[in-house]
Design a protein around this motif. Structure first.
Motif, short mmCIF file in Angstrom:
data_model
loop_
_atom_site.label_atom_id
_atom_site.label_comp_id
_atom_site.label_asym_id
_atom_site.label_seq_id
_atom_site.Cartn_x
_atom_site.Cartn_y
_atom_site.Cartn_z
N GLU A 166 16.00 -33.40 1.90
CA GLU A 166 15.23 -33.65 2.85
C GLU A 166 14.22 -32.37 2.35
O GLU A 166 12.85 -32.32 3.60
CB GLU A 166 16.47 -33.57 4.08
CG GLU A 166 15.26 -33.71 5.71
CD GLU A 166 16.95 -33.76 6.90
OE1 GLU A 166 15.67 -33.48 7.42
OE2 GLU A 166 17.46 -32.98 6.41
N ALA A 217 9.68 -36.99 7.46
CA ALA A 217 10.36 -36.39 6.63
C ALA A 217 11.27 -35.84 7.03
O ALA A 217 12.47 -36.38 6.11
CB ALA A 217 9.74 -35.04 6.23
N LYS A 246 12.76 -30.88 0.36
CA LYS A 246 11.95 -31.60 0.25
C LYS A 246 10.58 -32.11 -0.04
O LYS A 246 9.37 -31.61 0.48
CB LYS A 246 11.64 -31.89 -1.65
CG LYS A 246 12.70 -31.29 -2.40
CD LYS A 246 12.96 -32.00 -3.73
CE LYS A 246 14.27 -31.60 -4.49
NZ LYS A 246 14.76 -32.29 -6.03
N ARG A 247 11.07 -32.61 1.01
CA ARG A 247 9.93 -33.62 2.09
C ARG A 247 9.37 -32.98 3.39
O ARG A 247 8.82 -33.25 2.84
CB ARG A 247 11.03 -35.14 2.41
CG ARG A 247 12.07 -35.67 1.57
CD ARG A 247 12.21 -36.88 2.05
NE ARG A 247 12.76 -36.78 3.12
CZ ARG A 247 13.75 -36.93 3.24
NH1 ARG A 247 14.80 -37.53 2.04
NH2 ARG A 247 15.26 -37.09 4.02
#
Length: 713
Positions: free
Chosen positions: A592, A278, A594-595
């Motif tokens: 990033e 991620a 969010k991941r």
């Protein structure tokens, strides 16, 4: 209505091609089927974890929401007990043998209040608690679901043919939650009708839902085709009610569920793998995003443990920090458990309002940090516009520009304080700024007198928080959260501060890593606007002079006394820097985040150990690339309190080989040269020793982690 006695045809995922299934659906449409009904779970969507574990995952988020006062395991057991009670009560009343989330949330809240009392903020509002429970369940489902590609292809084909589709599910979440889940899978708008047992109190498992659908759609049962995986609800009951059926078989998913084990979810190796996948893989200072994610996670935990209902993010760095915080709450809870507010403040905008009357004030909070300043610096720190400040000094016979050692003890300073026009202006501005700030703060609708005031800023000593504490008379409980906090040795009652990544007042690990380049945090957290510049009533803003003072109105607030203007400095240079260099990096970091939020959920609400985060941060501050150092050199910012000047990080010196050698010898004898607060790679460049940053960086890695090398994924 005659139930079908023939066995339902089957559709085996991975064996029967979508083309074959579409041909079958075409034949059924030609044979009189008007509505194609799809089950949701394990038909249209499959989960990446065993289905019952979604409830355990939700229990972990419930525990987080409640500030950790009850462990997830206890909450899950309580949930199981309540589910059984609600199912039994529903069946005894002639309803379905099911429970539904909305009545469950109400019963859950009451049971928690019996166990914990009514002091928890999250339990006070029944409607809000129910909404959060629904949102958490939906968030968890969205995190662990993926579409069954072959079923989605068949659904898309039906829509292309103009045939009508119906979603039918026995589930405890209501239809609007399914709308969110469908949108998450990219399937919004694919169904003409949605029927969920939680909305109707009727289920497929009893057959009653099929009767309702036929009545609503005014069709005969044999005009409906039910496609689903459950042999009881989707096949047997549907056939009993006269529907046609297509029994979906997904042996691969069934095998996955049978072999899935929860302990595989949050092993350290599995968690690191998900977070590595991620995290940003390229870009300048790419590890900044993971450090800010850790800060945001620590902040959320701290606020929930405190039972905070509101939090204020201080401008300017708070603008992006608020975005990260709001995104984490949205991704984990689906809603805002803690309301966030962005407030335009700065040291300069809040300083004057925080001061005492002129005869009682010694300005020690300014002179503690800035002793050798000019009368200009002093007056601008009081937020007096430069043309007016220059005129006051001229009238008082005081040199405006010259910086004086220990200004507070200079005759020129005493002369300025005794000058009557200055004294009058000071009192008028101090009173109005304090009154106007109260009006601004009250406009947020937060009961800070009762609940206290939680704030967030990048750091380092909490000067703005101190100003607000003084404005509020020291009577409001204040808690400030910072990326980093460096104790200024000034302790005040009801004015607490805490660094969440590094703090020299408590033993947080990896202090030397996160403290190594504080300016990097400040630059990466640049804002889309200038620094806050004061709070003025519209009819009193006589100093609004665009030619002399670049003050812009950022917000207008209607008050009983007139229109209140919240102003900031409009600095084109800062705006250009933000748009060209900082904004693109922030957009990457938000994506990033969010991941990383998704990786956290998919890891069973677990995150890597602190060393994983620290090693990533250490890579960019201890062993940066040449491109990163050059990028940092190109940045700059305006100091607008105490001293007023642009600060940049350029290293334009062209040193001779002899000078470089002398600097190397001096630096080796006195390594403290690299510990003066400026980022060591910049100091080394200024000394003509750029090559030495690799050696110095690896030594720092060795000191912190026991290895000369950056982490391996």
């Amino acid at each position: 209505m005659q139930p079908s006695s023939s066995p339902a045809p089957t559709w085996t995922v991975g064996k029967d091609s979508p083309g074959q299934i579409c041909q079958l659906l075409r034949q059924l449409a030609e044979d009189g089927v008007k509505f194609f009904c799809f089950d949701y779970f394990d038909t249209l969507a499959v989960r990446e974890i065993e289905p019952e574990f979604t409830k355990q995952l939700a229990a972990r988020l419930h525990s987080l929401l409640l500030g950790g006062v009850l462990p997830p395991e206890q909450l899950y057991v309580l949930r199981q007990q309540l589910e059984r009670e609600l199912c039994a009560a529903s069946a005894a009343a002639g309803g379905e043998l099911e429970f539904y989330m909305e009545p469950f949330a109400r019963a859950y809240r009451l049971r928690l209040q019996e166990m914990l009392g009514d002091h928890l903020a999250q339990l006070r509002d029944a409607d809000k608690f129910t909404a959060i429970m629904l949102a958490i369940e939906t968030t968890v489902e969205k995190a662990v679901q993926r579409p069954c590609a072959e079923v989605v292809q068949a659904l898309a084909w039906l829509k292309q043919q103009g045939l009508r589709t119906v979603l039918v599910s026995d589930f405890y979440l209501p239809g609007h939650c399914f709308t969110e889940m469908l949108r998450n899978l990219g399937l919004d708008g694919q169904f003409d009708h949605i029927y969920v047992s939680a909305d109707h109190g009727l289920a497929k498992s009893s057959g009653r839902m099929y009767e309702r659908i036929c009545a609503d759609l005014r069709c005969q049962p044999n005009e409906l085709l039910m496609i689903g995986d459950n042999p009881h609800s989707d096949v047997m009951r549907a056939q009993e009610k006269g529907l046609r059926c297509l029994h979906l078989l997904n042996p691969g998913q069934k095998e996955f569920y049978s072999q899935w084990r929860p302990e595989r979810l949050d092993t350290p190796a599995a968690v690191r793998r998900r977070f590595n996948e991620a995290a940003a893989q390229d870009g300048l200072f790419k590890e900044t995003g993971t450090s800010l994610w850790l800060f945001t996670w620590n902040l959320l935990q701290s606020l929930l443990r405190r039972q905070a209902r509101d939090v204020f993010f201080f401008s300017k760095e708070g603008e992006f920090l608020k975005k990260l915080f709001d995104q984490m709450q949205s991704d984990l809870f689906g809603v805002a458990a803690v309301r966030s507010h962005y407030i335009l403040v700065s040291r300069k905008a809040t300083f004057l309002a925080s001061l005492k009357p002129i005869d009682e004030e010694d300005f020690s909070r300014l002179f503690y940090f800035y002793r050798n300043i000019s009368p200009r610096d002093f007056l601008l720190s009081l937020n007096i516009e430069e043309p007016l400040a220059a005129a006051i000094c001229q009238q008082a016979g005081v040199d405006f520009q010259t910086r004086l050692p220990d200004l507070c003890n200079q005759p020129a300073f005493r002369q300025l304080l005794a000058f009557e026009p200055f004294r009058q202006l000071y009192e008028t501005r101090r009173s109005s700024q304090k009154r106007n700030f109260f009006a601004y703060l009250n406009s947020f609708g937060v009961d800070y007198e009762k609940d206290g005031l939680c704030s967030v800023d990048v750091g380092w000593k909490g000067s703005i928080q101190d100003n607000l504490w003084h404005i509020l008379g020291g009577r409001v409980e204040m808690q400030g959260y910072y990326a980093g906090f460096l104790d200024a040795a000034v302790k005040q009652l009801r004015n607490d501060k805490e660094g969440l990544l590094f703090d020299n007042t408590k033993p947080l690990p990896y202090f030397n890593v996160y403290n190594n380049n504080r300016s990097l945090f400040e630059m990466m957290l640049g804002a889309s606007h200038g620094s806050a510049d004061g709070y003025f009533m519209a009819d009193a803003l006589t100093a609004f002079r665009p030619d002399d003072h670049r003050r812009e109105i950022r917000q207008r607030i209607a008050t009983a006394d007139g229109e209140l203007l919240i102003c900031a400095l409009d600095m084109p240079e800062e705006r250009a820097l933000f748009k060209a260099k900082i904004k693109p990096l922030q957009e990457q970091m938000l994506a990033e985040a969010k991941r990383l939020n998704a990786a956290f959920l998919r890891s069973g609400c677990a995150l890597p150990d602190l060393e994983w985060f620290a090693r990533r941060h250490a890579r960019m501050v201890f062993t940066p690339t040449r491109q990163e150092v050059e990028f940092f050199e190109s940045l700059y910012h305006l100091e607008n309190f105490g001293v007023f000047e642009y600060t940049d990080f350029r290293t334009a010196a062209n040193l001779s080989l002899k000078e470089r050698w002398r600097n190397l010898v001096t630096m080796r004898k006195n390594p403290a040269i690299l510990e003066v607060g400026t980022w060591p790679p910049i100091i080394l460049r200024r000394l003509g020793l750029d090559f030495y940053r690799h050696i110095n960086g690896r030594r720092r890695l060795k000191r912190e982690f026991g290895t000369y090398f950056p982490p391996q994924s």
